[in-house]
Motif scaffolding. Structure first.
Motif, short mmCIF file in Angstrom:
data_model
loop_
_atom_site.label_atom_id
_atom_site.label_comp_id
_atom_site.label_asym_id
_atom_site.label_seq_id
_atom_site.Cartn_x
_atom_site.Cartn_y
_atom_site.Cartn_z
N THR A 63 13.47 -18.92 31.05
CA THR A 63 14.30 -20.11 30.92
C THR A 63 13.58 -21.16 30.08
O THR A 63 12.40 -21.01 29.74
N ARG A 103 22.90 -22.51 29.96
CA ARG A 103 22.22 -23.63 30.61
C ARG A 103 23.28 -24.61 31.07
O ARG A 103 24.30 -24.78 30.39
N ARG A 121 19.72 -15.50 26.46
CA ARG A 121 19.86 -16.67 27.33
C ARG A 121 20.08 -17.93 26.51
O ARG A 121 20.88 -18.79 26.88
N LEU A 223 21.81 -11.31 30.91
CA LEU A 223 20.65 -11.96 31.53
C LEU A 223 19.73 -10.95 32.21
O LEU A 223 19.03 -11.27 33.17
N ASN A 228 24.13 -14.55 38.46
CA ASN A 228 24.74 -15.74 37.88
C ASN A 228 26.19 -15.76 38.31
O ASN A 228 26.86 -14.72 38.25
N TYR A 477 14.47 -18.14 24.53
CA TYR A 477 13.52 -19.25 24.53
C TYR A 477 12.12 -18.65 24.43
O TYR A 477 11.62 -18.05 25.39
#
Length: 625
Positions: A63, A103, A121, A223, A228, A477
């Motif tokens: 994340t 996000r 992500r 993911l 989720n 990320y």
């Protein structure tokens, strides 16, 4: 194509370029001032999300909190000055428009994106969900994200650089919804007739009566299988739309661009055009005439939407655009949009991703593109050379074949789509990439592009999760290790680089700064490879040579693609070059523009010779006095 740029083919394998500075504009009382480039342009592509990230954790599928993210504010004055000192004229800020991300930004009124139709992500920058705003990940305060980007534009200009961003005209995010539409602007598809597959003014193509189904795979889970609340294998879309890469199935394949939908530009499902076509001779007309042609024409709705998006960003001070997969959109549309942009900013930098050599001239001359990727010819050949699959000699034929459009064929060795130059899948080491870089930057008058981290040997070794090694991930990320060592916790001074990395960046700085100052690199080209390959003893297979010249500057470029062989030989400068340069008999001391060494050019009986020793991966750019 810049309408002020005339390419004159002076001789076989020789290109001359002439620039006109102004042209009357029939739609304004004053002239449009076009400043055609008198020197080489260098584009520095940065993946904006990654540039300023100081976090080195690099957890796969991590994340923001775990792996970090860069911000607009990380492009400080110090950072921008160091980029400029590298020899850069333009920055391409990749991934700026607001695209899908996993996000929670609901506190800012932004709906959560469904991982079932998002890649990675951090999301693909080419699945744009709001063209009138920017990625909230990139802002310190997401509520002020547009203002933070506008401040970055101002800093970029204050530091003497031009700013480019992406426009992705072929496809948009499956869940496109703008929170920032200007007054009177409707979302894509808002007025579509969804009961038919095709309508000229529909923004999308539909599959009537069928619901969209999320693609499935035995090996991939959104993911990486993380829990989720939105991951349920479903995404509501009825009727289903064609997928971005053209799939007409309600359930696209997992390898399709399933996170996007294709935009309809008035191309019927059978491939015929449902809009006015440019009359004969418009390949020789400038953007003003193209603009005049379209002023009273009825064009598909999607044309107007993307024109208005481009003009919106132009008005904010964006200096140009890189167009994703431009050849999937008809060149008539590009004539329409690019001429409108040029009427607002005649010096806008318009770069297109086009891979079909048969269409190059249509997109330059009819589509009014300034520059196209020189990927499938120069890039692919250089890659094959360094991998030992072919000789460099074929570069001469490529230059000859592109002679009438060589200025418009942007050169690169690294970008977000390709394997890193220093990766094991390409050159193997950054040092092996040096001769490729010299040739890429000096063989033509076209712009040169490098990708951030290339200049310090970034090899793309990080496994980001969705994105895998050899490329720097655009979906995750992550940190960029070599670049982060140069960034040195925001000091931008190279303080953590190894000595080899410092030496590499010094090489790039020397080369790029020379190119943006050289007259000869905007002038004539002639290969001297054939003459030397045919008759020069000890001219090893890895050597490639050519000359560049203008009225004020004469260059001899010699490079060694071999990473093991040192070559010592007498380089021949053919008699036709000596005649064109009007060199008298005698000895001339020539100076290498990279590191300052000298050699002797001896002219006798109308021809020239130079005794050279060229070490593995070494290059010389010799300048005559």
């Amino acid at each position: 194509m810049k309408s002020k740029l005339l390419l004159l083919l002076a001789m076989s394998c020789t290109t001359s370029i002439t620039f006109a500075q102004t042209k009357p504009n029939p739609f304004m009382k004053k002239k449009i001032e076009v400043v055609a480039p008198s020197k080489k342009v260098v584009v520095y592509q940065v993946f904006t999300r990654l540039f300023g990230n100081k976090n080195t954790t690099n957890k796969p599928w991590g994340t923001i909190e775990e792996n970090g993210v860069g911000k607009f504010n990380d492009f400080s004055n110090d950072a921008l000055q160091e980029i400029k000192k590298l020899g850069v004229t333009h920055i391409w800020y990749t991934g700026v428009p607001h695209h899908d991300v996993i996000r929670d930004y609901t506190r800012y009124g932004i709906a959560n994106d469904d991982p079932d139709v998002v890649k990675g992500r951090a999301g693909s920058p080419y699945a744009v969900k709001d063209y009138y705003n920017v990625n909230p990940d990139l802002a310190v305060n997401p509520a002020k994200r547009l203002e933070e980007f506008e401040a970055l534009l101002a800093r970029t200009h204050a530091n003497g650089l031009k700013a480019i961003i992406d426009i992705v005209p072929n496809h948009i995010a499956r869940n496109y919804h703008s929170l920032s539409n200007p007054r009177g602007v409707k979302d894509f598809g808002a007025d579509d007739n969804t009961s038919v597959e095709y309508d000229r003014n529909n923004n999308f193509y539909y599959i009537p009566g069928k619901a969209f189904e999320v693609p499935t795979s035995d090996t991939y889970k959104p993911l990486n299988g993380e829990q989720n609340p939105l991951i349920d294998g479903k995404f509501t879309e009825f009727p289903a739309k064609w997928t971005g890469n053209g799939s007409r199935q309600p359930k696209p394949d997992i390898n399709d661009w399933y996170e996007t939908v294709k935009v309809n530009y008035g191309i019927k499902p059978d491939g015929t055009k449902d809009f006015p076509e440019l009359p004969a001779g418009y390949d020789r007309k400038g953007f003003e005439e193209h603009y005049a042609f379209w002023k009273d024409k009825d064009v598909p709705n999607s044309w107007k939407k993307f024109r208005d998006i481009a003009l919106y960003w132009t008005a904010k001070g964006v200096d140009g655009f890189r167009y994703d997969m431009a050849e999937m959109v008809p060149y008539e549309f590009w004539s329409y949009m690019n001429s409108a942009i040029k009427m607002k900013n005649p010096n806008a930098f318009l770069l297109a991703e086009v891979y079909n050599p048969k269409e190059y001239r249509n997109y330059i001359r009819l589509g009014k593109m300034d520059y196209l990727y020189d990927k499938v010819e120069t890039y692919d050949h250089l890659k094959a050379v360094i991998q030992g699959k072919t000789l460099p000699d074929g570069l001469s034929d490529i230059q000859k074949g592109l002679a009438d459009i060589e200025h418009h064929m942007l050169h690169f060795l690294d970008n977000h789509d390709e394997q890193r130059l220093a990766s094991t899948a390409f050159a193997g080491t950054p040092e092996k990439g040096k001769p490729l870089m010299v040739v890429s930057a000096t063989i033509s008058s076209s712009p040169t592009m490098i990708y951030f981290g290339q200049e310090v040997g970034e090899a793309g070794t990080v496994d980001g999760g969705f994105g895998k090694p050899t490329r720097t991930s655009i979906f995750d990320y992550v940190g960029v290790p070599n670049h982060q060592r140069w960034m040195n916790r925001g000091k931008f001074d190279g303080g953590q680089l190894t000595q080899k990395e410092k030496d590499l960046r010094d090489f790039y700085s020397r080369l790029l700064n020379f190119t943006i100052k050289s007259d000869a690199l905007m002038g004539h080209f002639k290969e001297i490879q054939t003459a030397n390959r045919d008759s020069t003893e000890d001219y090893s297979p890895g050597i490639y040579s050519y000359v560049r010249w203008s009225a004020n500057e004469k260059l001899i470029v010699v490079t060694n693609f071999s990473w093991v062989t040192t070559s010592t030989f007498d380089l021949k400068v053919p008699s036709d070059v000596i005649a064109k340069w009007q060199l008298k008999e005698g000895t001339y001391t020539v100076t290498d523009q990279l590191y300052g060494s000298t050699a002797k050019l001896k002219v006798a009986n109308g021809s020239g010779t130079m005794k050279l020793t060229v070490r593995p991966s070494e290059s010389f750019i010799f300048k005559l006095p």
